[in-house]
Scaffold this motif. Structure first.
Motif, mmCIF file in Angstrom:
data_model
loop_
_atom_site.group_PDB
_atom_site.id
_atom_site.type_symbol
_atom_site.label_atom_id
_atom_site.label_comp_id
_atom_site.label_asym_id
_atom_site.label_seq_id
_atom_site.Cartn_x
_atom_site.Cartn_y
_atom_site.Cartn_z
ATOM 1 N N ARG A 5 0.783 -1.355 -0.520
ATOM 2 C CA ARG A 5 -0.076 0.511 0.448
ATOM 3 C C ARG A 5 0.858 1.335 0.310
ATOM 4 O O ARG A 5 2.476 1.523 0.511
ATOM 5 N N TYR A 30 -2.761 -1.078 8.951
ATOM 6 C CA TYR A 30 -2.230 -1.053 7.550
ATOM 7 C C TYR A 30 -1.394 -2.842 7.394
ATOM 8 O O TYR A 30 -0.630 -3.158 6.832
ATOM 9 N N GLN A 35 4.737 -0.983 3.480
ATOM 10 C CA GLN A 35 3.579 0.222 3.010
ATOM 11 C C GLN A 35 4.379 1.139 3.351
ATOM 12 O O GLN A 35 6.122 0.904 3.320
#
Ligand code: NAD
Ligand code: HSE
Ligand code: NA
Length: 798
Positions: A5, A30, A35
């Motif tokens: 992400r 998340y 990330q």
């Protein structure tokens, strides 16, 4: 491959402890993903260094002390955020960076020129410090991380660490204003190249709503949009979407979230390929472009002539005029188009030059421009593919009195645009918002008099609102509360679990006109004023409120008992405007006294006589009174229990009964006035004009005359009851009588009202309504029923 992400974050938000903590919170929410955080250049004025370039160029000596200051801000920051060892490492790099920057500033000083390279270099170095600080900060929390220059990140095929901080020279989309969405664009490119599962833009301003909150305070957050809808909305000025930044993500079919840095818990908006294809509401939001001019080219000679439009718009293009909307009727008699207001003159001149020949020949009659317009657009995926959307759009505008000057509909069916007067834009947006996003029964309610009855009513509504909404779709918004001095207004509706506290702390001086305007706002489908006062002044205003489209509900007897002419005009206004005036609780409180009588009359029954105990207070007093407990102490108790009028003399003087009797007589069509009827008063003459407090302190003066009346009735084996009466000729009276023990009046208990209707159909046995006829709960409950009755009339499924 692992799921990735990507986030776009403003680096200025990250150079503080709170900022770093927030980022970690985001990371954790998340944590099943790897990330990537793409950092924008730092724009915080304390930390910014690029601004020093200007000082260097202008040989401003203050430059060196400022550079020194900036350095100490950065060192302090690192000290605060990082442990000693890590801090030293980072500081070393920052020191080196500052040395390089100093060299660069000296060069600028000498050549007196700022190359775009120097600014970029500084941005790049500074954002890499932020990435460096973050890396060390999260490492201390056992989160593995790395930092990469943007150009290198683009060459990566995956992410190995928990998180990656990307900084450096970020790319710019074409036609981009550089400060706008640069990190978003870079993040979108990177997300596409890493085939990320998701992309989040963290903005500093707000969440995306279906209209500007400044114009429509009740605008709702948009939860989902399709790519096309988002692009369309951004064109119409939604500041949170950067259309170019979306493109790389759109091409790679990556979902994009728009979220707000200030409230990272809030869900925000998801922009995806399909949007919310299932949602029945095809319209997603409304936007406005302000400061637009409308140009009209008119002439019978244009009809059927090929090339007119082409010449017109070629001329506009050559004059660099941006044409934002075009509309032409199929008769081809006129073409109208919209341009930015500041280009209006140029546009008109250009068109006049281009068509000088046609103007001379009167093939074209006029070319005019009009400033002060706005373009209003409804945006939604295939909304126009659904019948009725355009209908609702235009009828909402029409109802709000907004004049539509020109219309255009994109063939993509994602937008309908109209040109309206700029000064109408707020009204138009609110009307559309109500038409599309509020339930049809949404009621804007204002309450006068949050006292005994009004206060109880608010508490009752508080406990039922959710159920009513779920069960019947009934949407009650108490948007204002006022007493005779103060008012509390709220756009959405006051949270009734704490209305008292808010009224005490936040109410401002009452401005009647403001209050009525607020409640009667045309962008709510329906408005209602509930008058829970005893005020005659308010009652005098009912006609004007009805005229303004506001419904009225009241337990206040004043309007029903002022002069007959006013009363009549009240009913006539209702008939004419279709607005309702409901007043069931003015007689018998919550008991169905008025509606029963209306039913009898409307179905053709003939009423011969109405007789009844209609004062709850007097009923209770004479039921309780046995000659032992003083009458005065019973009166005090009745006031405490909320049975009496605010001034108990209204009850004891018989006035309250007299008024109720008049209300019933008028229901039968008799033009009676309260001053016409005999009313027997129980208030001694010497107390009639005393102040309320004096009256209450001298209540004992009632005791002796009352005891005498009681003993006389007792001697006859009868009970005292105060009754009101309307006879067949419309004569009314209110008096104290006595009744034998088995009479229905003698048998009533508590605050029971007993009302007997003798009619053609109920002749030998009158129709009797009996039950508690005063008190907070039953009265407020009756007012509440009137509100539901109104809602049913307005179309709620109750
Ligand atoms: N008590 C009952 O059982 C009963 C039953 C039926 C009808 N009613 C009627 O209900 C109404 C309210 O009675 P209550 O007992 O709640 O009275 P209350 O005195 O407790 O409350 C009246 C409220 O109205 C406010 N007010 C007064 N004048 C005002 C004005 N001009 N503008 C705005 N606010 C004003 C006061 O500040 C107070 O908040 C009265 O008309 C009464 O006749 C009462
Ligand atoms: N004071 C009134 C209230 C109801 O109108 C009564 O006692 O009946
Ligand atoms: Na009633």
């Amino acid at each position: 491959m692992n799921d990735i992400r990507v986030h776009a974050v403003d680096a200025s938000n990250l150079v503080s402890k709170e900022g770093c903590e927030k980022l970690v919170e985001i990371y954790r929410s998340y944590s099943e993903h790897h990330q990537v955080f793409v950092l924008s250049p730092v724009r915080d004025s304390q930390l910014e260094i690029g601004s020093l370039l200007l000082l260097a160029r202008h040989h401003d000596e203050r430059l060196w002390s400022m550079l020194e200051k900036r350095f100490s801000v950065w060192t302090e920051l690192v000290d605060r955020l990082l442990a000693r060892l890590a801090g030293e490492k980072v500081l070393q790099r920052i020191k080196e960076g500052f040395a390089n920057i100093e060299d660069l500033l000296r060069a600028v000083w000498l050549v007196e020129d700022i190359s775009s390279g120097s600014k970029n270099y500084i941005d790049m170095v500074v954002s890499s410090w932020v990435a460096d600080v973050l890396c060390h900060y999260v490492t201390a929390l056992k989160i593995t991380s790395n930092l990469l220059d943007y150009q290198f990140a683009l060459r990566e095929t995956g992410v190995k660490q928990d998180c990656l901080f990307v900084s450096g020279l970020l790319p710019q989309a074409e036609n981009f204003s550089p400060s706008d969405g640069i990190a978003e664009y870079a993040a979108s490119m990177l997300a596409a190249s890493l085939q990320a599962k998701g992309l989040t833009f963290w903005n500093d301003m707000a969440l995306l709503r279906n209209a500007d909150v400044l114009e429509v305070p009740s605008a709702k957050i948009i939860r989902s949009l399709s790519y096309a809808e988002a692009t369309e909305l951004s064109f119409f000025g939604a500041p949170l979407i950067h259309p170019q930044a979306l493109l790389p993500a759109i091409e790679a079919s990556i979902d994009v979230q728009l979220r707000w840095w200030a409230d990272i818990e809030a869900e925000g908006t998801v922009i995806s390929k399909q949007g919310d294809g299932m949602s029945p509401n095809r319209v997603k939001g409304f936007s406005i472009i302000h400061d637009v001019a409308l140009i009209n080219v008119e002439g019978a000679g244009m009809s059927g002539v090929i090339g007119i439009a082409s010449r017109l718009f070629t001329a506009m293009r050559e004059a660099s005029i941006s044409v934002i909307l075009i509309s032409q009727a199929s008769s081809e008699y006129s073409i109208c188009f919209a341009v930015p207001e500041k280009q209006m003159r140029l546009a008109v001149e250009t068109a006049k030059v281009a068509f000088a020949h046609e103007l001379g020949d009167h093939m074209i009659q006029s070319i005019d421009g009009e400033i002060g317009c706005a373009i209003l657009a409804a945006v939604g995926k295939q909304m126009t593919g659904q019948a009725g959307v355009a209908g609702k759009f235009f009828s909402s505008l029409g109802k709000a009195g907004v004049n539509v000057r020109a219309i255009a509909q994109g063939s993509s069916e994602t937008n309908i645009s109209v040109v309206i007067k700029g000064s109408d834009s707020k009204k138009a947006l609110r009307a559309l918002h109500a038409g599309f996003f509020l339930s049809k029964q949404a009621l804007s309610v204002g309450l006068f008099g949050p006292g005994n009855i009004g206060g109880t009513l608010l508490d009752q509504i508080a406990s039922e609102t959710v159920r009513l909404k779920e069960q019947f779709g009934l949407d009650i918004h108490i948007r204002g509360i006022a007493n005779s001095r103060k008012m509390l207004l709220d756009e959405e509706g006051i949270d009734l679990s704490r209305w008292k506290e808010r009224f005490e702390n936040e109410a401002v001086d009452l401005k009647m006109e403001d209050f009525i305007n607020h409640i009667g706002a045309t962008y709510f489908p329906h408005s209602l004023l509930v008058d829970c006062t005893t005020s005659s002044q308010l009652a005098e205003k009912y006609v004007s409120w009805l005229e303004r489209g506001i419904h009225i509900i009241t337990p206040n007897k004043k309007a029903g008992t002022t002069n007959y002419t006013y009363y009549r005009s009240l009913l006539d206004t209702c008939l004419r405007t279709g607005r309702r005036f409901l007043y069931e609780t003015t007689v018998g409180a919550g008991l169905p006294v008025i509606c029963t009588l209306k039913d009898l009359v409307q179905t053709g029954d003939r009423v011969h006589r109405i007789e009844g105990i209609v004062s709850g207070t007097l009923a209770w007093l004479f039921n309780q009174y046995d000659g032992n407990v003083p009458f005065s102490s019973l009166v005090r108790k009745a006031k405490e229990m909320g049975y009496t009028e605010p001034d108990p003399r209204d009850d004891l003087s018989g006035m309250d009964v007299g008024r109720k009797t008049v209300i019933l007589a008028r229901e039968l069509g008799y033009a009676v006035e309260v001053s016409d009827i005999p009313i027997e008063s129980l208030v001694p003459i010497q107390l009639q004009d005393a102040s309320l407090s004096e009256f209450m302190s001298r209540l004992e003066e009632l005791d002796e005359p009352m005891l005498k009346l009681f003993r006389e009735a007792e001697g006859r084996g009868e009970k005292l009851r105060y009754v009101g009466c309307v006879d067949e000729q419309g004569h009314c009276s209110a008096s104290l009588k006595s009744f034998v023990a088995d009479h229905p009046f003698a048998q009533a208990t508590g605050t029971d009202n007993v009302i007997c209707y003798t009619t053609d159909r109920y002749f030998s046995q009158p129709l009797v309504i009996k039950g508690p006829g005063a008190g907070r709960d039953v009265t407020a409950g009756g007012v509440f029923s009137d509100i539901l009755r109104l809602a049913a009339y307005l179309g709620a499924r109750i």
